[in-house]
Scaffold this active site. Structure first.
Site, PDB file in Angstrom:
ATOM      1  N   HIS A  82      35.493 -23.845  66.309  1.00  0.00           N
ATOM      2  CA  HIS A  82      35.374 -25.201  65.767  1.00  0.00           C
ATOM      3  C   HIS A  82      34.380 -26.016  66.584  1.00  0.00           C
ATOM      4  O   HIS A  82      33.790 -26.976  66.086  1.00  0.00           O
ATOM      5  CB  HIS A  82      36.732 -25.909  65.783  1.00  0.00           C
ATOM      6  CG  HIS A  82      37.719 -25.349  64.821  1.00  0.00           C
ATOM      7  ND1 HIS A  82      38.596 -24.343  65.147  1.00  0.00           N
ATOM      8  CD2 HIS A  82      37.964 -25.648  63.517  1.00  0.00           C
ATOM      9  CE1 HIS A  82      39.342 -24.057  64.105  1.00  0.00           C
ATOM     10  NE2 HIS A  82      38.987 -24.831  63.106  1.00  0.00           N
ATOM     11  N   ASP A  94      34.648 -18.887  56.797  1.00  0.00           N
ATOM     12  CA  ASP A  94      35.420 -19.928  57.455  1.00  0.00           C
ATOM     13  C   ASP A  94      34.685 -21.255  57.207  1.00  0.00           C
ATOM     14  O   ASP A  94      33.571 -21.279  56.664  1.00  0.00           O
ATOM     15  CB  ASP A  94      35.528 -19.622  58.952  1.00  0.00           C
ATOM     16  CG  ASP A  94      36.768 -20.244  59.590  1.00  0.00           C
ATOM     17  OD1 ASP A  94      37.370 -21.145  58.978  1.00  0.00           O
ATOM     18  OD2 ASP A  94      37.125 -19.834  60.710  1.00  0.00           O
TER      19      ASP A  94
END
Length: 512
Positions: A188, A260
């Site tokens: 992230h 993702d």
């Protein structure tokens, strides 16, 4: 149902079809309904979109009134990562708890019941399970989301989860290919790198994905990780060698490949989401997940136009985009045909039953077996030693044992303690001393999460136990640190039911 908008050609429809955007609000915005009419085929839901099961069912019905074959996806792993119960904590323990029990039939039952609840709300694609082998105990983003550090255990439970979820009519999306477990970096925030040989990858990381493919997983999610042994230049999400060469050709997978979240810094901070999306489709991905942080019409249009422009410039073969769009539609057809009756097969208490079985209880030397622990009868002080939550879990989902202890022992008091912006041993000792002062004469229940990854947390426990050796310690992360305290309970996860199971042991009371 809205017909395709005038002037929306096949190329533009295909570009919309491969996107899986999110949005804000608990009803579908006009722009989203408009794009569904133009060819958008998937929507991603997050905690911000969900207020209750009834509201979620109404929302998915609103989407299907516009397009009856829409794929409605969600990131619902159970355990620490929940969207259905984002404000209360999950009714299901996560993967690590299921791996600790190591009963594949139980994993199948939990996944089926979770899938049944999703299906009853109109969700038909779940970005789960995590098939990552948690081989690096420092991993900040996988941890209890993994079934464990043992490859074969992870493989058999991944397969059981896939079959259980899909038996409820919800497509599984096994993630994060080719394996996100052997890293101490959160994708992230940055691009993780896994430096192991292709042989190690084949034997360790890939085994759960082979099991998922054999079990018939309908989707696989790529990881934003650099694996030099497979491709020294591009992360897996953008790598033709990994997605087309390894996943398609070598492993024989022919289902949907989903990326993702493209807004994650591993991609957005290096390639940008437009360029990254083009490269991902070219590499072999079929669906672009975007919307965890970027959830508006402008983002959808930017990505649609980037894909169309890439085809027209000769950078992305039109047939590759068409193939990707066709795989999205194929999964949508499967989901429509796989709808099953919404009756409960395994009972609504299966999650709590699993959480109870997952507990590991250790008493201090000289205090006897777990059976001789004297349960608390007076309200304790719960000191939560709180780390920073990773983005996948989020800050809004409650965790711990305080709420459950308050229910079983009214009058329980709680406080949260951290090391602030400078998490060193001295700050940890300070947090421990603050907890001691706040607790006063009450018995202390110290709640930790991945003590082994947070030296300040270990220092805080040192301070607590030096003064109050009768402190009860509840570890709600991966239990790597040596058990200590008068009673140590490892829950293998921080779901609400994990806290409930621990509170039952502490009080000797089965809650109602």
């Amino acid at each position: 149902m809205t017909t395709l908008a005038s002037g929306t050609d096949t190329l533009t429809r295909d570009a919309l079809t491969v996107l899986q955007p999110g949005f804000t609000g608990t009803t579908a915005p006009d722009w989203l309904l408009r794009r569904l009419g133009e060819g958008l085929a998937s929507v991603g839901l997050f905690g911000r979109n969900i207020a209750s099961p009834a509201q979620l069912a109404a929302l998915t019905a609103q989407l299907r009134a516009e397009r009856d074959d829409v794929l409605v996806a969600i990131d619902e792993e159970g355990g620490d990562v929940t969207r259905l119960e984002v404000r209360s904590g999950s009714s299901f323990p996560g993967n690590h708890a299921l791996g600790a029990v190591d009963d594949v039939e139980l994993t199948h039952q939990v996944a089926h019941e979770l899938g049944r609840r999703l299906a009853s709300c109109g969700v038909n694609l779940n970005w789960a399970p995590s098939a990552d082998v948690n081989s690096d105990p420092r991993n900040p983003v996988i941890g209890v989301r993994s079934f464990g550090a043992d490859t074969e255990l992870a493989a058999r439970h991944t397969a059981a989860y896939v079959t259980g979820l899909q038996s409820a009519g919800v497509a599984a999306c096994t993630k994060h290919f080719p394996g996100h477990g052997d890293t101490a970096v959160d994708s992230h925030h940055a691009l993780p790198r896994i430096d192991v040989s292709a042989e190690v990858l084949a034997e360790r990381e890939l085994a759960p994905f082979r099991a998922a493919i054999a079990a018939g997983t309908r989707a696989v999610m790529s990881a934003h990780i650099l694996v030099p042994a497979l491709d020294p230049e591009r992360p897996a999400t953008l790598s033709r060698r990994i997605l087309s060469g390894l996943l398609r050709d070598e492993l024989g997978y022919d289902g949907l490949i989903v990326t993702d979240g493209m807004e994650m810094r591993a991609i957005s901070g290096t390639y940008g989401i437009e360029r990254g999306s083009v490269l991902a489709i070219a590499a072999g991905a079929d669906a672009i997940c975007v919307g965890g942080g970027l959830a508006d019409d402008a983002t959808v249009l930017r990505l649609r136009d980037a894909l169309v422009a890439a085809v027209r410039a000769g950078e992305l073969p039109e047939e590759r985009l068409a193939e990707a769009a066709d795989r999205v539609r194929t999964l949508a057809r499967w989901a429509g045909a796989a709808r099953v009756p919404a009756e409960t097969t395994h009972g609504t208490e299966i999650g709590l039953h699993a959480a109870r079985r997952a507990l590991t209880v250790t008493t201090a030397p000289g205090l006897g077996s777990p059976g001789t622990f004297e349960p608390l009868t007076e309200p304790p002080y719960v000191a939560a030693l709180t780390p920073v939550a990773n983005i996948a879990v989020g800050d809004e989902t409650p965790w711990g044992v305080a709420a459950e202890l308050i229910h079983l022992l009214p009058g329980t008091v709680t406080g949260s303690f951290s090391a602030g912006d400078d998490p060193d041993d001295e700050a940890g000792q300070g947090a421990g001393r603050a907890a001691l002062q706040a607790a006063g004469p009450r018995r202390i229940v110290a709640v930790v999460r991945d003590e082994h990854r947070h030296p300040w947390m270990a220092a805080a426990l040192d301070a607590l136990l030096a003064v109050r050796p009768d402190t009860i310690v509840v570890e709600m992360g991966v239990p790597q640190a040596t058990p200590r305290g008068a009673l140590h309970i490892a829950t293998h996860g921080a779901a609400r039911v994990c806290g409930r199971a621990a509170a039952e042991v502490i009080t000797g009371v089965l809650g109602t």
